[in-house]
Design a protein around this motif. Structure first.
Motif, PDB file in Angstrom:
ATOM      1  N   SER A  68      29.977  21.010 -19.499  1.00  0.00           N
ATOM      2  CA  SER A  68      30.528  21.147 -18.158  1.00  0.00           C
ATOM      3  C   SER A  68      29.490  21.765 -17.237  1.00  0.00           C
ATOM      4  O   SER A  68      28.763  22.685 -17.640  1.00  0.00           O
ATOM      5  N   ASP A  69      29.453  21.265 -15.992  1.00  0.00           N
ATOM      6  CA  ASP A  69      28.573  21.865 -14.984  1.00  0.00           C
ATOM      7  C   ASP A  69      29.368  22.657 -13.956  1.00  0.00           C
ATOM      8  O   ASP A  69      28.834  23.079 -12.926  1.00  0.00           O
ATOM      9  N   GLY A  70      30.661  22.870 -14.238  1.00  0.00           N
ATOM     10  CA  GLY A  70      31.507  23.617 -13.326  1.00  0.00           C
ATOM     11  C   GLY A  70      32.334  22.731 -12.410  1.00  0.00           C
ATOM     12  O   GLY A  70      33.415  23.127 -11.963  1.00  0.00           O
ATOM     13  N   LYS A  71      31.836  21.529 -12.118  1.00  0.00           N
ATOM     14  CA  LYS A  71      32.571  20.588 -11.279  1.00  0.00           C
ATOM     15  C   LYS A  71      33.107  19.410 -12.089  1.00  0.00           C
ATOM     16  O   LYS A  71      34.137  18.829 -11.744  1.00  0.00           O
ATOM     17  N   THR A  72      32.381  19.071 -13.137  1.00  0.00           N
ATOM     18  CA  THR A  72      32.826  18.012 -14.043  1.00  0.00           C
ATOM     19  C   THR A  72      32.789  18.543 -15.472  1.00  0.00           C
ATOM     20  O   THR A  72      32.129  19.541 -15.769  1.00  0.00           O
ATOM     21  N   ALA A  73      33.495  17.854 -16.356  1.00  0.00           N
ATOM     22  CA  ALA A  73      33.503  18.204 -17.779  1.00  0.00           C
ATOM     23  C   ALA A  73      33.429  16.915 -18.578  1.00  0.00           C
ATOM     24  O   ALA A  73      33.938  15.873 -18.154  1.00  0.00           O
ATOM     25  N   THR A  74      32.810  16.981 -19.735  1.00  0.00           N
ATOM     26  CA  THR A  74      32.567  15.785 -20.533  1.00  0.00           C
ATOM     27  C   THR A  74      33.033  15.979 -21.974  1.00  0.00           C
ATOM     28  O   THR A  74      32.762  17.017 -22.586  1.00  0.00           O
ATOM     29  N   VAL A 118      40.487  12.071 -14.993  1.00  0.00           N
ATOM     30  CA  VAL A 118      39.501  11.204 -15.653  1.00  0.00           C
ATOM     31  C   VAL A 118      38.708  10.450 -14.594  1.00  0.00           C
ATOM     32  O   VAL A 118      39.267   9.770 -13.736  1.00  0.00           O
ATOM     33  N   ALA A 119      37.380  10.594 -14.665  1.00  0.00           N
ATOM     34  CA  ALA A 119      36.506   9.887 -13.722  1.00  0.00           C
ATOM     35  C   ALA A 119      35.931   8.619 -14.337  1.00  0.00           C
ATOM     36  O   ALA A 119      35.806   7.586 -13.657  1.00  0.00           O
ATOM     37  N   SER A 120      35.584   8.680 -15.627  1.00  0.00           N
ATOM     38  CA  SER A 120      35.047   7.492 -16.298  1.00  0.00           C
ATOM     39  C   SER A 120      35.321   7.599 -17.787  1.00  0.00           C
ATOM     40  O   SER A 120      35.429   8.702 -18.335  1.00  0.00           O
ATOM     41  N   VAL A 121      35.435   6.417 -18.442  1.00  0.00           N
ATOM     42  CA  VAL A 121      35.774   6.384 -19.863  1.00  0.00           C
ATOM     43  C   VAL A 121      34.875   5.399 -20.595  1.00  0.00           C
ATOM     44  O   VAL A 121      34.701   4.260 -20.163  1.00  0.00           O
ATOM     45  N   SER A 122      34.303   5.857 -21.709  1.00  0.00           N
ATOM     46  CA  SER A 122      33.652   4.962 -22.657  1.00  0.00           C
ATOM     47  C   SER A 122      33.910   5.533 -24.043  1.00  0.00           C
ATOM     48  O   SER A 122      34.408   6.655 -24.185  1.00  0.00           O
ATOM     49  N   GLU A 123      33.581   4.772 -25.082  1.00  0.00           N
ATOM     50  CA  GLU A 123      33.830   5.251 -26.436  1.00  0.00           C
ATOM     51  C   GLU A 123      32.885   6.376 -26.841  1.00  0.00           C
ATOM     52  O   GLU A 123      33.116   7.054 -27.837  1.00  0.00           O
ATOM     53  N   SER A 124      31.845   6.590 -26.057  1.00  0.00           N
ATOM     54  CA  SER A 124      30.893   7.656 -26.377  1.00  0.00           C
ATOM     55  C   SER A 124      31.009   8.857 -25.452  1.00  0.00           C
ATOM     56  O   SER A 124      30.523   9.942 -25.787  1.00  0.00           O
ATOM     57  N   GLU A 125      31.698   8.674 -24.298  1.00  0.00           N
ATOM     58  CA  GLU A 125      31.740   9.762 -23.326  1.00  0.00           C
ATOM     59  C   GLU A 125      32.894   9.567 -22.353  1.00  0.00           C
ATOM     60  O   GLU A 125      33.093   8.490 -21.816  1.00  0.00           O
ATOM     61  N   VAL A 126      33.655  10.649 -22.146  1.00  0.00           N
ATOM     62  CA  VAL A 126      34.700  10.648 -21.122  1.00  0.00           C
ATOM     63  C   VAL A 126      34.378  11.781 -20.159  1.00  0.00           C
ATOM     64  O   VAL A 126      34.197  12.933 -20.571  1.00  0.00           O
ATOM     65  N   VAL A 127      34.308  11.448 -18.875  1.00  0.00           N
ATOM     66  CA  VAL A 127      33.952  12.424 -17.847  1.00  0.00           C
ATOM     67  C   VAL A 127      35.177  12.717 -16.981  1.00  0.00           C
ATOM     68  O   VAL A 127      35.886  11.802 -16.557  1.00  0.00           O
ATOM     69  N   PHE A 128      35.420  13.999 -16.742  1.00  0.00           N
ATOM     70  CA  PHE A 128      36.525  14.465 -15.910  1.00  0.00           C
ATOM     71  C   PHE A 128      35.984  15.120 -14.643  1.00  0.00           C
ATOM     72  O   PHE A 128      34.940  15.781 -14.676  1.00  0.00           O
ATOM     73  N   THR A 129      36.728  14.977 -13.576  1.00  0.00           N
ATOM     74  CA  THR A 129      36.520  15.806 -12.392  1.00  0.00           C
ATOM     75  C   THR A 129      37.459  16.995 -12.502  1.00  0.00           C
ATOM     76  O   THR A 129      38.661  16.827 -12.707  1.00  0.00           O
TER      77      THR A 129
END
Length: 240
Positions: free
Chosen positions: A15-21, A55-66
């Motif tokens: 996490s960078d504080g604004k997004t989480a992975t 949820v901002a983006s989804v793949s089988e290797s990485e899910v990114v949240f706002t």
């Protein structure tokens, strides 16, 4: 009828504080099993804080949240568990349940009566134990993950303890009950669980010299993992 749905909770890998992975197995589960899509809302623990997250983006290797607003959370149970290394399937179950009960820290201890092959292999099991506490913390909707220390000898483990109340579950103790020892206004607690066969007299001397008090759960002899769970449940009731 109104049905209240509890949002699924995840613990971020980055996490960078604004997004989480989420990465690895967590991302794969979200993508394949849950079929997560952008715009869905979940609870995400990032950098020790719980957020409502989209949820901002989804793949089988990485899910990114706002990350959105921070949510209220319950604090961990202020208990440091020293657990002598014992049979791994039993120990893993005990570690999982200790996490569900809210323990803050677990230190695996190489005791005199720890079986030699278990002591030799303990260092290789730490990563697995840490995965277990992470999964158990997520499943039980904790907002933190207990710290699992590297396995150490007892004397070194005692040097890491800073709790104001230090309690040793001892088979030789018959009178001082655990719950009674927690009625003195304890704020933080260290609880030590011995190996099969119990602590040696030399180890008992080390505990006494470090200011630990021997206590009992009652007249029955419990397995180590059962004693850990019973002890933590009592701590939870008394410290709440």
């Amino acid at each position: 009828m109104l049905v209240c749905m509890t949002r699924r909770r995840w613990i971020a890998d980055e996490s960078d504080g604004k997004t989480a992975t989420l990465k690895g197995d967590q991302a794969l589960h979200m993508a394949r099993v849950l079929r997560a899509e952008p715009g869905q809302i979940f609870d995400v623990v990032a950098n020790g804080f719980l957020h409502r997250a989209e949820v901002a983006s989804v793949s089988e290797s990485e899910v990114v949240f706002t990350l959105h607003e921070e949510l209220e959370t319950d604090a961990a149970l202020p208990v440091h568990l020293l657990m002598a290394v014992f049979k791994y399937d039993h120990m893993e179950w005990g570690i999982e349940k200790a996490t569900e009960l809210g323990v803050a820290q677990i230190t695996p201890v190489i005791a005199r009566r720890t079986e030699k092959h278990l002591a030799q292999a303990a260092a290789k099991r730490v990563d697995r134990w840490r995965r277990i506490v992470r999964e158990a913390a997520q499943q039980s909707r904790r907002s933190d993950v207990p710290e699992v220390s590297d396995p150490v000898m007892l004397k070194a483990a005692l040097d890491t303890v800073s709790a104001d109340t230090k309690l040793l579950l001892a088979e030789t103790e018959q009178e001082n009950l655990l719950h009674a020892a927690l009625t003195n206004g304890a704020q933080t607690v260290a609880l030590a669980i011995g190996p099969e066969g119990g602590w040696t007299p030399e180890e008992m001397t080390l505990f006494a010299a470090a200011g630990w008090k021997s206590v009992t759960l009652g007249p029955r002899i419990l397995r180590a993992e059962t004693a850990a769970i019973a002890g933590l449940a009592i701590c939870s009731a008394m410290l709440s």
